[in-house]
Every structure is written in C-alpha cells, then in structure tokens.
Write a protein that holds these residues in place. Structure first.
Motif, PDB file in Angstrom:
ATOM      1  N   UNK A   7       6.635 -17.929  17.837  1.00  0.00           N
ATOM      2  CA  UNK A   7       6.212 -19.387  17.906  1.00  0.00           C
ATOM      3  C   UNK A   7       4.840 -19.286  18.519  1.00  0.00           C
ATOM      4  N   UNK A   8       3.715 -20.068  17.938  1.00  0.00           N
ATOM      5  CA  UNK A   8       2.505 -20.458  18.701  1.00  0.00           C
ATOM      6  C   UNK A   8       2.244 -21.763  18.411  1.00  0.00           C
ATOM      7  N   UNK A   9       1.247 -22.516  19.253  1.00  0.00           N
ATOM      8  CA  UNK A   9       0.949 -23.881  19.262  1.00  0.00           C
ATOM      9  C   UNK A   9      -0.482 -23.644  18.932  1.00  0.00           C
ATOM     10  N   UNK A  24       2.887 -26.835  16.156  1.00  0.00           N
ATOM     11  CA  UNK A  24       3.719 -25.620  16.659  1.00  0.00           C
ATOM     12  C   UNK A  24       4.158 -25.056  15.253  1.00  0.00           C
ATOM     13  N   UNK A  25       3.711 -23.734  15.228  1.00  0.00           N
ATOM     14  CA  UNK A  25       4.035 -22.939  13.874  1.00  0.00           C
ATOM     15  C   UNK A  25       5.219 -21.709  14.423  1.00  0.00           C
ATOM     16  N   UNK A  76       0.152 -11.764  14.880  1.00  0.00           N
ATOM     17  CA  UNK A  76      -0.251 -12.635  13.876  1.00  0.00           C
ATOM     18  C   UNK A  76      -0.491 -13.912  14.029  1.00  0.00           C
ATOM     19  N   UNK A  77       0.359 -14.571  14.626  1.00  0.00           N
ATOM     20  CA  UNK A  77       0.484 -16.085  15.165  1.00  0.00           C
ATOM     21  C   UNK A  77      -0.833 -16.390  16.083  1.00  0.00           C
ATOM     22  N   UNK A  78      -1.075 -15.496  17.015  1.00  0.00           N
ATOM     23  CA  UNK A  78      -1.975 -15.503  17.900  1.00  0.00           C
ATOM     24  C   UNK A  78      -3.162 -15.754  17.213  1.00  0.00           C
ATOM     25  N   UNK A  79      -3.657 -14.894  16.207  1.00  0.00           N
ATOM     26  CA  UNK A  79      -4.662 -14.682  15.417  1.00  0.00           C
ATOM     27  C   UNK A  79      -5.000 -15.766  14.734  1.00  0.00           C
ATOM     28  N   UNK A 135       2.704 -31.698  16.890  1.00  0.00           N
ATOM     29  CA  UNK A 135       3.015 -32.263  18.392  1.00  0.00           C
ATOM     30  C   UNK A 135       1.694 -32.958  19.028  1.00  0.00           C
ATOM     31  N   UNK A 136       1.944 -33.608  20.149  1.00  0.00           N
ATOM     32  CA  UNK A 136       1.016 -34.602  20.594  1.00  0.00           C
ATOM     33  C   UNK A 136      -0.477 -33.643  20.719  1.00  0.00           C
TER      34      UNK A 136
END
Length: 142
Positions: free
Chosen positions: A9-11, A100-101, A133-136, A94-95
């Motif tokens: 998960x990443x925001x 969020x993915x 991947x999500x951080x990228x 999200x606010x």
C-alpha cells in the motif's frame, strides 16, 4: 494447490481519478514496475499481457480483467503458465486530495510442496517488487 497472499500500500499525492488514469495505462507500467512492460484492454473481460524480465530472460504474465470499476478497482485473473491466481489494485480517496493505492495478489503456487518451498525464496522478492513499484508510482505524482 496452495495459495499465498502478498500486498503493498502507498499514499499518493493525487486524487484516485488521476492515479487511475496512469494505473490502467498498461503501456506506462514500465515507468513504475521494474523490469516490466505491459499492454492490454480497458474493460471487464479484456486481456492484459505483461513481460517481466531482462532481455529474453523473464516470463509472460497473461491476465483477463475480472473487474473494472473506475476509479476505485481493477482486478485481474492471472492465466499464464507461470503466474496463476488473482490480482487487484484498489484506490481510495483520502483527505488532502490524496489517494491510497493497494496492490494485492493471491498467487496459486504450483508443484505442491516444491512450490511452497520455492515461495520461501520468491516471496520476499515478490513483496519487494510490489512495494518498490508502488513507491515509484507515487513519485510520478510528486
């Protein structure tokens, strides 16, 4: 057959609608999923193909889109020889104009006990691949 779960998960500093556009642009996956190039459809029932590897060494991951709910979820059924199971991306606003993915995979391990033993080595690499991947992906919106 055993099934294993892996997720990350990443925001991201953008609303789900904007992230969705990039997330399902399969040809852009090479920008954020290491060692991967992809192409595919944009509706339930359509196919997606992703090649992960370096040069000729790698594997083809074939998929069928099993759920297409813009801009909150795309799910696939992995149909390839090496990768089988279910995968999905969930997007939640999200606010602060962010989203969020979550990338989640339920992977069917082949070869019984041999596949489970192999997961001991491959599992940490799969987790690292999803997190990286999500951080990228998030960096593309900074």
């Amino acid at each position: 057959m055993s099934r294993v779960a892996v997720h990350a998960t990443v925001d991201i500093p953008a609303p789900a609608e904007h992230v969705w556009e990039l997330l399902v642009d399969w040809q852009m996956h090479g920008e954020w999923v290491p060692f991967t190039r992809a192409e595919g459809g944009a509706a339930e029932g359509e196919g997606v193909e992703a090649w992960t590897g370096v040069g000729p060494i790698g594997f083809l991951d074939t998929m069928v889109i099993s759920e297409w709910t813009p801009p909150t979820r795309v799910a696939v059924h992995h149909t390839g020889r090496l990768v089988r199971g279910e995968g999905r991306f969930d997007l939640l606003d999200i606010p602060g104009g962010r989203c969020r993915v979550t990338w989640a995979e339920l992977i069917d391990l082949p070869l019984g006990p041999i596949g489970r033993a192999g997961w001991i080595a491959v599992g940490p690499l799969a987790r690292l691949m999803l997190h990286t991947s999500l951080r990228r992906l998030a960096k593309l919106f900074e």
